[in-house]
Design a protein around this motif. Structure first.
Motif, short mmCIF file in Angstrom:
data_model
loop_
_atom_site.label_atom_id
_atom_site.label_comp_id
_atom_site.label_asym_id
_atom_site.label_seq_id
_atom_site.Cartn_x
_atom_site.Cartn_y
_atom_site.Cartn_z
N UNK A 1 0.85 -1.19 0.00
CA UNK A 1 0.00 0.00 0.00
C UNK A 1 0.89 1.25 0.00
N UNK A 2 0.27 2.40 -0.23
CA UNK A 2 0.99 3.66 -0.31
C UNK A 2 1.07 4.29 1.08
N UNK A 3 2.26 4.26 1.68
CA UNK A 3 2.46 4.82 3.01
C UNK A 3 3.19 6.17 2.97
N UNK A 4 3.26 6.80 1.78
CA UNK A 4 4.07 8.00 1.62
C UNK A 4 3.56 9.19 2.42
N UNK A 5 2.28 9.20 2.78
CA UNK A 5 1.73 10.33 3.54
C UNK A 5 1.96 10.20 5.04
N UNK A 6 2.37 9.04 5.51
CA UNK A 6 2.43 8.78 6.94
C UNK A 6 3.31 9.78 7.68
N UNK A 7 4.51 10.00 7.20
CA UNK A 7 5.44 10.89 7.89
C UNK A 7 5.04 12.36 7.77
N UNK A 8 4.09 12.67 6.89
CA UNK A 8 3.67 14.05 6.67
C UNK A 8 2.50 14.46 7.55
N UNK B 1 -2.92 16.73 11.19
CA UNK B 1 -2.45 17.97 10.56
C UNK B 1 -1.38 17.63 9.52
N UNK B 2 -1.52 18.21 8.34
CA UNK B 2 -0.55 17.96 7.27
C UNK B 2 0.66 18.86 7.46
N UNK B 3 1.85 18.26 7.45
CA UNK B 3 3.09 19.02 7.59
C UNK B 3 3.76 19.27 6.26
N UNK B 4 3.18 18.77 5.19
CA UNK B 4 3.65 19.09 3.84
C UNK B 4 2.47 19.02 2.88
N UNK B 5 2.68 19.55 1.70
CA UNK B 5 1.64 19.59 0.68
C UNK B 5 1.32 18.19 0.15
N UNK B 6 0.02 17.90 -0.03
CA UNK B 6 -0.37 16.73 -0.80
C UNK B 6 -0.66 15.46 -0.04
#
Length: 209
Positions: A21-28, A56-61
């Protein structure tokens, strides 16, 4: 029952599912608040788990949250995952032998940096009513710090546990800390952790013999 969310220590089976799965947003995503409500039926079975999160999003997207669910014993079945607010279920992968479900919860829209999101999802259990165990629990593994974590367990007022305790164990492997809890007149108990994680936090109970 192990928690929704990434555990402190990842098994090989869990890592294999997460790779799908796509976990790329986790750290953001910063974990601002999380509120779990676990409902127990009169037959002593878990009926549902409602999860409310503020992120809360710490980066865009950032556009998704990945959840992982773990069963305790071979007799348990993986529950059904339902979106409630602010999300839709994306890709789901399972390892039935290991009793693990990993799923993407897709946000309604990608977040801009600094955006906050209120998101809710629910797990519903479909299991046989018979239960022979005298002890049970709900534990969440918090892999990253969470500012506020609230856990409620709702028992049927006519079928209350003999004993109920809050428990926590830090990721450093130190001794577990416990605190006794008493259900209110509605059969509810709750536990609160502030600024906690990484570690494991939960409520466990035992039934009258």
């Amino acid at each position: 029952m192990q928690p929704i969310g990434a555990p402190v220590r990842l098994s090989a089976a869990t890592q294999a599912l997460l790779a799908q799965v796509d976990t790329s947003s986790d750290a953001a995503l910063t974990r601002i608040s999380q509120h779990d409500v676990c409902v127990i039926g009169a037959d002593r079975r878990k009926r549902s788990l409602r999860v409310r999160q503020i992120l809360r999003a710490d980066r865009q997207g950032a556009d998704r949250w990945v959840v992982a669910y773990f069963v305790d014993t071979e007799r348990d079945q993986l529950p059904e995952l339902l979106p409630v607010r602010g999300c839709a279920v994306g890709k789901q992968v399972t390892d039935l032998d290991a009793g693990i479900l990993v799923a993407e919860l897709l946000f309604d829209v990608p977040l801009a940096r600094g955006d906050t999101l209120i998101m809710e999802h629910e797990f519903r259990y479909h299991r046989a009513p018979a239960l022979t165990a005298t002890e049970d629990s709900y534990t969440r593994g918090l892999r990253l710090p969470t500012r506020e974590y609230v856990l409620e367990v709702h028992f049927d007022p006519a079928v209350l546990p003999a004993d109920c305790q809050e428990h926590r164990r830090d990721a450093d492997g130190g001794p577990a800390a416990c605190r006794k809890l008493e259900p209110d007149r509605h059969g509810r108990v709750h536990a609160l952790a502030l600024g906690y994680g990484p570690g494991e936090f939960g409520i466990r109970w035992s039934w009258p013999g």
